[in-house]
Design a protein around this motif. Structure first.
Motif: not given
Length: 87
Positions: A51-61
């Motif tokens: 999936r396209t990373p969400s803002e939450l995913d970006a912060r987790r990364l």
């Protein structure tokens, strides 16, 4: 026709030599924070593969990258201190 045989005897004959030494276990224990941080980073990457990373995913990364880097820096600092470099 060729017979299919097991190699269990050949494998278990050297079982004592396969075990890691105490020094190898100590090295693994020393590197465990880096290993765990890398596992967290890989987990963060895996969750965003399909999936396209969400803002939450970006912060987790970002957090996972920082933790992995911090663990590597700490291991390097500890190794340098143990060797007496920079003391």
């Amino acid at each position: 026709m060729n017979d299919i045989v097991t190699v269990q005897e050949a494998v278990t004959a050297f079982a004592d030599f396969i075990e890691p030494t105490d020094a190898e276990l100590d090295a693994i224990e020393t590197e465990m924070p880096v290993i765990l941080a890398d596992v967290d980073l890989l987990d963060a990457y895996i969750t965003t593969l399909d999936r396209t990373p969400s803002e939450l995913d970006a912060r987790r990364l970002r957090r996972a990258r920082r933790r992995a880097l911090a663990a590597r820096v700490e291991l390097t600092r500890r190794s340098a201190t143990d060797l007496g470099v920079g003391a």
